[in-house]
Design a protein around this motif. Structure first.
Motif, mmCIF file in Angstrom:
data_model
loop_
_atom_site.group_PDB
_atom_site.id
_atom_site.type_symbol
_atom_site.label_atom_id
_atom_site.label_comp_id
_atom_site.label_asym_id
_atom_site.label_seq_id
_atom_site.Cartn_x
_atom_site.Cartn_y
_atom_site.Cartn_z
ATOM 1 N N VAL C 150 0.461 -1.210 -0.369
ATOM 2 C CA VAL C 150 -0.285 0.575 0.030
ATOM 3 C C VAL C 150 0.834 1.003 -0.037
ATOM 4 C CG1 VAL C 150 -2.219 1.132 1.535
ATOM 5 C CG2 VAL C 150 -1.965 -1.144 1.171
ATOM 6 N N GLU C 151 0.785 2.057 -1.156
ATOM 7 C CA GLU C 151 1.458 3.718 -0.574
ATOM 8 C C GLU C 151 0.346 4.493 -1.143
ATOM 9 O OE1 GLU C 151 5.023 2.991 -1.856
ATOM 10 O OE2 GLU C 151 5.045 5.192 -0.894
ATOM 11 N N GLY C 152 0.553 5.158 -0.083
ATOM 12 C CA GLY C 152 -0.896 6.092 0.178
ATOM 13 C C GLY C 152 -1.783 5.644 -0.115
ATOM 14 N N ALA C 153 -3.095 6.173 -1.093
ATOM 15 C CA ALA C 153 -4.544 5.357 -0.967
ATOM 16 C C ALA C 153 -4.464 4.177 -2.099
ATOM 17 C CB ALA C 153 -5.784 6.288 -1.737
ATOM 18 N N VAL C 154 -2.901 4.027 -2.874
ATOM 19 C CA VAL C 154 -2.872 2.959 -3.627
ATOM 20 C C VAL C 154 -2.630 1.416 -3.478
ATOM 21 C CG1 VAL C 154 -1.920 1.977 -5.949
ATOM 22 C CG2 VAL C 154 -2.531 5.065 -5.825
ATOM 23 N N VAL C 155 -3.399 0.359 -3.676
ATOM 24 C CA VAL C 155 -3.052 -0.488 -2.885
ATOM 25 C C VAL C 155 -2.756 -1.841 -4.509
ATOM 26 C CG1 VAL C 155 -3.856 -3.090 -2.765
ATOM 27 C CG2 VAL C 155 -5.032 -0.298 -1.597
ATOM 28 N N SER C 156 -1.656 -1.884 -4.460
ATOM 29 C CA SER C 156 -0.722 -2.552 -5.731
ATOM 30 C C SER C 156 -0.543 -4.260 -5.524
ATOM 31 C CB SER C 156 0.862 -1.838 -5.620
ATOM 32 O OG SER C 156 0.386 -0.734 -6.010
ATOM 33 N N ALA C 157 -0.927 -5.257 -6.259
ATOM 34 C CA ALA C 157 -0.496 -6.489 -5.512
ATOM 35 C C ALA C 157 -0.351 -7.618 -6.935
ATOM 36 C CB ALA C 157 -2.017 -6.922 -5.417
ATOM 37 N N THR C 158 0.529 -8.750 -6.600
ATOM 38 C CA THR C 158 0.818 -9.652 -8.022
ATOM 39 C C THR C 158 0.239 -9.784 -7.487
ATOM 40 O OG1 THR C 158 3.289 -8.522 -7.611
ATOM 41 C CG2 THR C 158 2.812 -10.975 -7.986
ATOM 42 N N ARG C 159 -1.018 -10.982 -8.316
ATOM 43 C CA ARG C 159 -1.313 -12.491 -8.615
ATOM 44 C C ARG C 159 -0.933 -13.596 -9.015
ATOM 45 N NH1 ARG C 159 -7.031 -11.182 -12.071
ATOM 46 N NH2 ARG C 159 -7.936 -12.679 -10.563
ATOM 47 N N LYS C 160 -0.836 -14.452 -8.431
ATOM 48 C CA LYS C 160 0.006 -15.730 -9.049
ATOM 49 C C LYS C 160 -1.014 -16.332 -9.390
ATOM 50 C CE LYS C 160 2.582 -19.222 -8.083
ATOM 51 N NZ LYS C 160 2.641 -19.755 -6.665
ATOM 52 N N LEU C 161 -0.893 -16.571 -11.010
ATOM 53 C CA LEU C 161 -2.473 -17.356 -11.630
ATOM 54 C C LEU C 161 -1.931 -18.227 -12.345
ATOM 55 C CD1 LEU C 161 -4.141 -13.976 -12.917
ATOM 56 C CD2 LEU C 161 -4.705 -15.329 -10.844
ATOM 57 N N GLU C 162 -2.440 -19.179 -12.902
ATOM 58 C CA GLU C 162 -1.956 -20.112 -13.519
ATOM 59 C C GLU C 162 -1.112 -20.422 -15.058
ATOM 60 O OE1 GLU C 162 -5.410 -19.850 -13.002
ATOM 61 O OE2 GLU C 162 -6.198 -21.316 -12.492
ATOM 62 N N ASP C 163 -1.447 -18.952 -15.733
ATOM 63 C CA ASP C 163 -0.500 -19.014 -16.334
ATOM 64 C C ASP C 163 0.674 -18.222 -16.260
ATOM 65 O OD1 ASP C 163 -2.515 -16.757 -18.848
ATOM 66 O OD2 ASP C 163 -2.175 -17.204 -16.132
ATOM 67 N N GLY C 164 1.133 -17.747 -15.022
ATOM 68 C CA GLY C 164 2.033 -16.497 -15.120
ATOM 69 C C GLY C 164 1.436 -15.794 -13.043
ATOM 70 N N THR C 165 1.720 -14.088 -13.335
ATOM 71 C CA THR C 165 1.770 -13.422 -12.793
ATOM 72 C C THR C 165 1.810 -12.620 -13.332
ATOM 73 O OG1 THR C 165 4.263 -12.577 -12.433
ATOM 74 C CG2 THR C 165 3.316 -14.322 -10.805
#
Lengths: 308, 377, 259
Positions: C150-165
């Protein structure tokens, strides 16, 4: 007229969804509408028997962003049953759509049928410990995982194909997409598998399993730890509750204990064989044949014996 | 009355078991082989507040109470009793300062002990027949200002790693044990020498050695409690320690019986798991019963300590019970595991050696039976 | 400074559940309760975020009367306060009902910048809650996360899915679901355990949530729960000679037509 809707962003899985969809069409006498994210997919699904195939055209690249658009189609079709491919993206979209429909949803159904006006599914509970039947009132959503069904043959008459421009969720910004290296391996199609676990002390020792696999004409598979913790083998080879589900003719488990989280991925194999030093390892209860012994001793002997 | 632990005590126990599984289990075998003091592990224990468990929160302790303490000792002992020994000896030293120290002494020592930055030890035994008798007896000779210590203490646990010792010395050879007095001695004090580490039968990893004191000069402020008042302190401290050691014994016994039971369920002889044989069932049942009853007894004693009520007799009863049955628990579980269990790659041989130690160490001033008999006859 | 809410479920520990051999039904009589495994990761992730960015974490749970056993446990793992709804309806609640209840509760006690869930519950693993909450609350959702910041009001994430991120980011508020690999939950220290009883917990009565009766009627019902038992031949070779064992296995494989 209410209908059956199918959707998967994964082309092969979408084709597989047509099989249960066609069965449900028989029971309910309702048309199938297939939603797709590419024109090619839409055409392919129409060819497999979807009465209508709709290509959802959007500027956005984030697959999950289509959820609301998919709901709009579901609403339009007054869908009684929505079948969505059980990829992680698919499950997200499915649950979103189910909530928008105010409908129930059954996750990762292994079988599906309609009975007494409800969608009846069988699914796994308690990390593989149990199976249950789940009845969902209509309209209902169900997700189905890859390779639960085989795709049907081509239909006699293909359905219609149309294209619709849709808005996608602009709130989420999609950044870098990093595909996992395509190793070209699909262990789910292998007829024989040699699965390795933590009984192997180092990565180089996997050579013993590779030699055995070669002589058996088998593919290599592994437990979660070998793929995700040790990184000795790619994730594509990991069999287990959050990995691949396989049903080969032979599953030869070497140096792995046979925890439920692993076995749920391979327990429908035709013949299971285990090699382990620990007589008490759960794998032996799950095996048709087994050798209690040190894999470092047994594997070379087995490989040599099978070469003869 | 309620036999169950409170929710907090249960959660504390669960934390201790989770800690044991994550941090202690992976090193238990190696610790037994090398006997090397597990410094990193002690730091981890400190981080989880296990080193200051009994101390008040104003000095940085967890103020958890004695019942929680014995629960923790039992849970740690399931994984490695040597680690529990380190914690226990440290905690008793801190307890002594908490109970009998002056405000200044508490201020000086307790914060460091509570955070596990300083390890505590207790120096009470001697090679001679009783403290104060013999050529090497530890004598504290009064000076104008303070005392000078000369002599030797035997079998001091945490020796060499401790930063401060609670040391018992006589002030007057003519009075002998009646003049036993407690002092706080810093390990770094000039003249304090740690002898060679003993190679003990079990509980390896908890260092044990003699401490020699050569003209160790102590200020008045090093006196713990009153002059010649050491016997009462020693007696009480040892009684408290014995309850914790009972928890150690029960922890080892519980781990052993669970391991033996699991073994018996899968070991097939004569066509059935040996767990179906009456002889095996009897052995397992007796050990499980002994652990259960001892646990109830020691929790009762722990609760009395927590409530500030007299507890010495109850503590003596538990001690006496386990002195007779502690090692038997391991003899029996080893019997269940037979030849396979005899291998050093299995856990029971180590537990066998460990449990022998938890019962040998530390006795109240009088033999427990004497105390119990005196309470009823 | 994110205001976080973690939704968690108090489940039975599936390791304690036994299968009755007579009829393959499940015996959960000895099963202890636990915070669902993936929810533990969500709780830990919220705690880590708050340690890094400031802010606070609340916890929310809906279950039967047994949820009271979870309160001290969850409070020892980082949240400053836990809201709980204990109602018999939870026994048969499906994912739809659960989401309706949680969403109503969130509307009452919120708003929150970031709502965290585990990817699924360790008992039923429906994997629906996060996405359903997103639909009901009208906020975006980011699911199956292996990384979150979280940076200020921005939420950043990495999703891990079957074919990659996938790297994704969004401005709060947002619902997320996390994978077990996102973190390794720390063992509560004794002070955290003891401090839990000093933290507040607040009961929310189901009746006070303004839900319509139909919102509480499950659409999916389970039946015929049967333990999965492997019926295998269990032909195990344990001669002292590995060569003998190998020979016997070879014969077995041949008899199965596999070689």
């Amino acid at each position: 007229m209410p209908g059956i809707i199918i959707f998967s962003e994964d082309s092969m899985l979408a084709a597989q969804l047509m099989t249960p969809a066609l069965e449900l069409k028989q029971s309910l006498n309702q048309p199938i509408t297939a939603l797709a994210l590419s024109e090619a997919d839409a055409k392919a699904l129409a060819a497999l028997g979807a009465d209508h195939a709709v290509f959802l055209q959007s500027a956005g690249k984030w697959v999950d962003g289509c959820a609301e658009a998919i709901f709009a189609q579901v609403n339009k079709a007054a869908a009684s049953i929505v079948l969505i491919g059980g990829t992680l993206r698919g499950k997200t979209i499915a649950a979103y759509v189910a909530a928008r429909m105010n409908a129930g949803m059954t996750t990762d159904a292994k079988t599906l049928k309609v009975e007494n006006g409800k969608l009846l599914a069988t699914r796994v509970l308690y990390a593989g410990l149990a199976l249950c039947e789940e009845a969902v009132v209509l309209p209902a959503v169900a997700t189905i995982r890859s390779r639960t069904f085989l795709a049907p043959p081509a239909a006699a008459t293909p359905g219609t194909v149309e294209s619709v421009t849709v808005e996608t969720d602009a709130r989420v910004t999609l950044g870098a997409v990093s595909p996992t290296g395509d190793t070209g391996v699909d262990i789910t199609t292998a007829g024989k598998l040699v699965a390795v676990g933590r009984g192997f002390r180092k990565k180089e020792d996997l050579k013993l399993a590779e030699e055995l696999a070669a002589v058996l004409k088998a593919e290599l598979a592994c437990t979660r730890g070998i793929a995700e913790d040790e990184h000795w083998l790619p994730i594509a080879r990991y069999v287990g509750i959050s990995g691949q589900t396989v049903k080969p003719d032979l599953y030869l488990a070497v140096g792995l204990s046979g925890q439920v989280q692993h076995m749920v991925g391979c327990r429908e194999s035709k013949v299971i064989v285990a090699v382990n030093t620990d007589e008490r390892a759960p794998i032996f209860e799950a095996a048709d044949y087994g050798i209690v012994g040190d894999l470092y001793e047994v594997l070379p002997l087995l490989t040599a014996a099978l070469r003869k | 009355m309620n036999f169950e632990l409170t929710e907090e005590q249960q959660l504390i126990g669960q934390s201790a078991r989770d800690f044991g599984k994550q941090y202690i289990e992976p090193i238990a075998v190696e610790l037994d082989h090398t006997g090397e003091y597990p410094k990193a592990l002690v730091q981890a224990l400190a981080k989880h507040d296990f080193m200051g468990l009994l101390l008040p929160d104003d000095v940085g302790g967890a103020a958890a109470g004695f019942v929680s303490y014995v629960e923790v000792i039992e849970d740690l002992s399931r994984y490695c009793a040597a680690v529990a020994s380190i914690v226990n000896n440290h905690t008793i030293a801190a307890y002594a300062i908490q109970q009998w120290g002056t405000a200044d002494q508490k201020k000086e020592y307790l914060p460091g002990l509570a955070k596990g930055e300083v390890l505590g030890g207790v120096a009470i035994y001697e090679h001679g027949p009783t403290p104060g008798v013999g050529a090497e007896a530890l004598v504290a000779t009064k000076q104008d200002v303070g005392y000078v210590l000369n002599g030797k203490k035997a079998f001091v646990r945490n020796a060499g790693e401790a930063g401060v010792y609670v040391v018992f010395a006589i002030t007057d050879p003519a009075l002998g044990a009646k003049s036993l007095t407690a002092f706080l001695v810093k390990a770094a004090a000039i003249g304090v020498k740690v002898g060679e580490k003993l190679q003990t039968m079990g509980l390896k990893g908890c260092p044990v050695a003699d401490l020699t004191f050569e003209n160790v000069v102590l200020a008045e402020t090093a006196l713990l409690g009153t002059v010649n008042g050491g016997a009462a302190i020693a007696s009480q401290a040892l009684a408290v320690a014995s309850v914790a050691e009972a928890a150690q014994t029960v922890g080892i016994g519980q781990a052993a019986v669970e391991h033996a039971a699991a073994y018996a369920k899968q070991r097939v002889q004569f066509g059935k798991p040996v767990a179906t044989l009456q002889a095996i069932q009897t052995l397992l049942a007796e050990v499980a019963t002994d652990c259960h009853l001892a646990r109830l007894g020691l929790r009762n004693a722990a609760l009395l300590i927590e409530e500030g009520k007299p507890f010495e007799v109850e503590a003596a009863m538990v001690k006496s019970f386990l002195a007779r049955l502690g090692s038997k628990m391991l003899i029996d579980t080893c019997q269940v595991e037979g030849g396979f269990g005899y291998s050093e790659s299995m856990p029971l041989p180590r537990m066998f050696r460990d449990i022998a130690g938890t019962n040998l160490l530390d006795a109240p001033g009088d033999f427990p039976e004497k105390l119990i008999a005196a309470s009823i006859a | 400074m994110p205001k976080c809410l973690v939704c968690y479920k108090w489940t039975l520990d599936e390791q304690d559940i036994k299968i009755k051999p007579e009829d393959l039904s499940l015996d959960a009589s000895r099963a202890k309760g636990k915070i669902s495994d993936f929810d533990r990761n969500a709780i830990e992730e919220a705690a880590l975020l708050v340690e890094k960015n400031g802010g606070a974490v609340d916890a929310l749970t809906y279950g039967t009367a047994t949820v009271k056993q979870s309160l001290k446990d969850v409070l020892s793992r980082g949240p400053a306060k836990v809201y709980w709804i204990a109602d018999a309806s939870a026994e048969s609640a499906d994912a739809a009902v659960t989401a309706n209840v949680l969403a109503a509760a969130i509307r009452k006690i919120g708003p929150y910048d970031l709502i965290l869930c585990g990817e699924g519950s360790s008992d039923l693993f429906n994997q629906q809650t996060a996405a359903r909450l997103s639909a009901l609350l009208g906020i975006p959702c980011l699911t199956f996360l292996q990384k979150l910041s979280v940076e200020g009001a921005v939420v950043s994430a990495t999703r891990k899915l079957e074919d990659g991120t996938e790297e994704v980011s969004v401005t709060a508020p947002v619902v997320v679901s996390v994978l077990s690999e996102i973190n390794k939950p720390r063992i509560p220290t004794l002070k955290q355990v003891l401090g839990a009883s000093k933290k507040p917990n607040e009961e929310i009565k189901l009746a006070d949530l303004g839900l319509k009766p139909e919102d509480l009627v499950p659409k999916a019902t389970r039946s015929s729960v049967k333990g999965f038992v492997m019926q295998r031949k269990n032909v195990i070779f344990k001669e002292s000679s590995a060569a003998d064992n190998v020979a016997k296995l070879k014969a077995g494989l041949a008899s199965e037509g596999l070689i």
